[in-house]
Design a protein around this motif. Structure first.
Motif, PDB file in Angstrom:
ATOM      1  N   THR A   1       0.826  -1.202   0.000  1.00  0.00           N
ATOM      2  CA  THR A   1       0.000   0.000   0.000  1.00  0.00           C
ATOM      3  C   THR A   1       0.864   1.257   0.000  1.00  0.00           C
TER       4      THR A   1
ATOM      5  N   GLU B   1      -5.884  -0.954   5.301  1.00  0.00           N
ATOM      6  CA  GLU B   1      -7.190  -1.165   4.675  1.00  0.00           C
ATOM      7  C   GLU B   1      -8.242  -0.176   5.170  1.00  0.00           C
TER       8      GLU B   1
ATOM      9  N   GLN C   1       0.020 -13.268   0.494  1.00  0.00           N
ATOM     10  CA  GLN C   1      -0.566 -12.292  -0.413  1.00  0.00           C
ATOM     11  C   GLN C   1      -0.344 -12.655  -1.883  1.00  0.00           C
TER      12      GLN C   1
ATOM     13  N   SER D   1      -4.269 -13.526  -0.349  1.00  0.00           N
ATOM     14  CA  SER D   1      -4.839 -12.944   0.872  1.00  0.00           C
ATOM     15  C   SER D   1      -4.675 -11.432   0.882  1.00  0.00           C
ATOM     16  N   SER D   2      -5.557 -10.761   1.606  1.00  0.00           N
ATOM     17  CA  SER D   2      -5.443  -9.316   1.797  1.00  0.00           C
ATOM     18  C   SER D   2      -4.376  -9.033   2.845  1.00  0.00           C
TER      19      SER D   2
ATOM     20  N   MET E   1       0.173  -8.343  -5.086  1.00  0.00           N
ATOM     21  CA  MET E   1      -1.250  -8.486  -5.355  1.00  0.00           C
ATOM     22  C   MET E   1      -1.548  -8.569  -6.851  1.00  0.00           C
TER      23      MET E   1
ATOM     24  N   ASN F   1      -4.054 -11.159  -8.353  1.00  0.00           N
ATOM     25  CA  ASN F   1      -5.482 -10.936  -8.139  1.00  0.00           C
ATOM     26  C   ASN F   1      -6.111 -10.097  -9.236  1.00  0.00           C
TER      27      ASN F   1
END
Length: 548
Positions: free
Chosen positions: A61, A184, A322, A327-328, A483, A486
């Motif tokens: 992030t 998040e 991840q 997974s988050s 990520m 995804n």
């Protein structure tokens, strides 16, 4: 001649004179004062451990928010580099100027650097802030252990160090969850704002209640006593060597002049450091006689291997969750809790066992064995691994890692006088800090180079992954784009990318398993020694070292 005391148990009991050291009788402290001191020390340990792990699940992030894929490695790397390089210097400063003023200075620096990180407007600014956080934590970690060693006998301190390790592991377990939650639900900047109330409370408690010896060394005399050449050479050694390993294969090729020069000259600085400690330093950072004893050297080697391994699991398991399991950040933080919880339980259990029985060698043997088995099982992790398998593997590895946080330190301290305990503890802390940096850097190098080897398979049939995606996975970008799978709609391509991550991490787990085997071999040379229950508190300063 002083009192005769046994320094080794079992069949070989050697009687040696227990000469006077420059120490003072144990102070009788009230329960309130002692509780306040220990709360301050444990809060400091909590915030240091939290700071090392809370960022891990937020890094994707952060790199996206600050628009810098290279930041994935440097957010952690800058911290670990400065942490490893600064530890021995802080410890020696506490020998010269006293524990309390140096401890408070380190805590104040951590507070200020946390504000700097929280307000960072670019990746460069954040990395600078993380560097100063690393410098501060490089002081706090050894000073906590040194202060506990000043307060309690070697037999009693095992329990308090065990509680310290419990705090460390609990914070390490909470960190990934909080980091994912902040990333998040709030903002990654809360990873740093959360440090302020805890760090501030630590400062107040220790400022009021910490009453260990204060030598009140004149500033000019203290500055003259610092091992400047040794300090500079060890900083150069750590920075150049780790930077060379960090750049190699990820940023530039291994045979590039930059990498070769960094590694070669960094290695040569070890010679300069040894020469300084042996010939130049009046008050060396690390007296070389500490390494002359085979048991001491073995204890430090076990610490080296253990620290490289445990940080690798805590740092890269969220990457597995991840990138391979999809997974988050928050979920990956929860999934890593089995190992951190197990480490917490076994860490305090090790302290209780050593405190009650005085036996630490058996704890080390069980620890290195379980750690080797657990890391060997990590090699089996793949995209199809079940939750039960993941938890069992973590528990076995966590038992091994948890048992080894303090036992090698007790084995080291058992062979030195109380007067030399701070230096031995600082050396232990330096080895651990250097090893954690090496563990993250070398693990990352193996992972990224393995990903680079896999890219041709991803870009060719039958996968045919587009060039714009493969470019994100090369040159150090794989860890920053965990990520990515995804976002891929094609199922074949998605599974291929996840398989590439899994295969690359498998090579990394093999590396950590080999290190675990070296820990087993090193543990054989650690000797069993008697743990004394008597205690005298250390007097700091430089006057005693001049014999005046």
């Amino acid at each position: 001649m002083g009192t005769i005391v046994p320094i080794q148990s079992a069949q070989n009991i050697e009687l040696v004179p227990f000469d006077e050291v420059d120490s003072e009788p144990v102070k009788v402290r009230s329960r309130l004062r002692l509780t306040a001191i220990m709360c301050g020390l444990y809060l400091a340990m909590f915030i240091v451990a939290l700071d090392q792990t809370i960022v891990a699940t937020s890094i994707p992030t952060i790199t996206h928010d600050l628009k810098s894929s290279s930041g994935y490695v440097w957010i952690g790397g800058a911290y670990l580099l400065s942490n490893a390089a600064s530890g021995p210097i802080w410890a020696k400063l506490s020998d010269i100027f006293g524990r309390k003023p140096i401890f408070l200075a380190a805590d104040a620096l951590f507070f200020a650097s946390s504000v700097f990180c929280a307000k960072a407007w670019s990746m460069k600014v954040l990395i600078i802030g993380r560097t100063f956080q690393g410098v501060a934590c490089g002081g706090l970690i050894p000073l906590i252990m040194i202060t506990i060693s000043d307060l309690f006998s070697i037999r009693a301190r095992s329990l308090y160090i065990g509680i310290m390790e419990l705090v460390w592991v609990v914070a390490g377990g909470v960190g990934p969850v909080l980091g994912g939650l902040f990333a998040e639900r709030l903002s990654w900047r809360w990873n740093f704002w959360i440090n302020l109330p805890i760090s501030g409370t630590t400062f107040i408690l220790l400022f009021i209640y910490l009453d260990v010896h204060n030598p009140k060394t004149p500033v000019l005399d203290g500055l003259k006593a610092i091992d400047w050449f040794g300090s500079l050479s060890i900083i150069a050694l750590v920075l150049m060597l780790l930077l060379g390993l960090e750049f190699g294969g990820a940023t530039v090729p291994w045979n590039s002049p930059r990498v070769i020069c960094l590694i070669v000259f960094g290695s040569l600085m070890s010679i300069a450091f040894i020469y300084s400690e042996k010939r130049l330093a009046r008050y060396p950072l690390m007296p070389l006689k500490l390494f002359a004893n085979r048991s001491n050297a073995a204890s430090l080697l076990v610490t080296l291997w253990h620290s490289m391994i445990y940080i690798g699991a805590e740092y890269y398991l969220p990457l597995y969750f991840q990138s391979v399991k999809g997974s988050s950040p928050l979920t990956s933080g929860l999934l890593v809790m089995p190992i951190t919880t197990t480490e917490a339980i076994t860490g305090i259990l090790a302290g209780v066992i050593i405190h009650s029985t005085g036996r630490y060698l058996e704890v080390i043997y069980i620890g290195v064995t379980c750690m080797t088995i657990g890391n060997g099982l990590y090699i089996l992790l793949n995209p199809a691994s079940t939750l039960a398998e993941i938890i069992i593997y973590q528990i076995i590895a966590g038992i091994g890692a948890g048992l080894l946080f303090q036992a090698p330190l007790i084995a080291l301290q058992a062979l030195v006088s109380q007067d030399e305990t701070a230096t031995a503890t600082a050396t232990f802390g330096f080895v651990r800090s250097l090893a954690t940096a090496l563990g993250v850097v070398l693990g990352g190098v193996i992972f990224q180079n393995s990903m680079d080897m896999h890219i041709p398979l991803l870009s060719s049939p039958p996968v045919n992954l587009p060039a714009n995606i493969t470019d994100l996975l090369t040159k150090g970008g794989a860890a920053a784009n965990v990520m990515l799978s995804n976002t891929i709609s094609d199922s074949v391509q998605k599974e291929a990318v996840r398989a590439a991550y899994s295969w690359s991490m498998k090579n990394m787990w093999i590396f950590y398993t080999v290190l675990s085997g070296l820990a087993v071999l090193s543990s054989v040379f650690i000797k069993k020694h008697y743990l004394r229950t008597d205690h005298v508190e250390t007097r700091t300063g430089i006057k005693k070292r001049e014999g005046t």
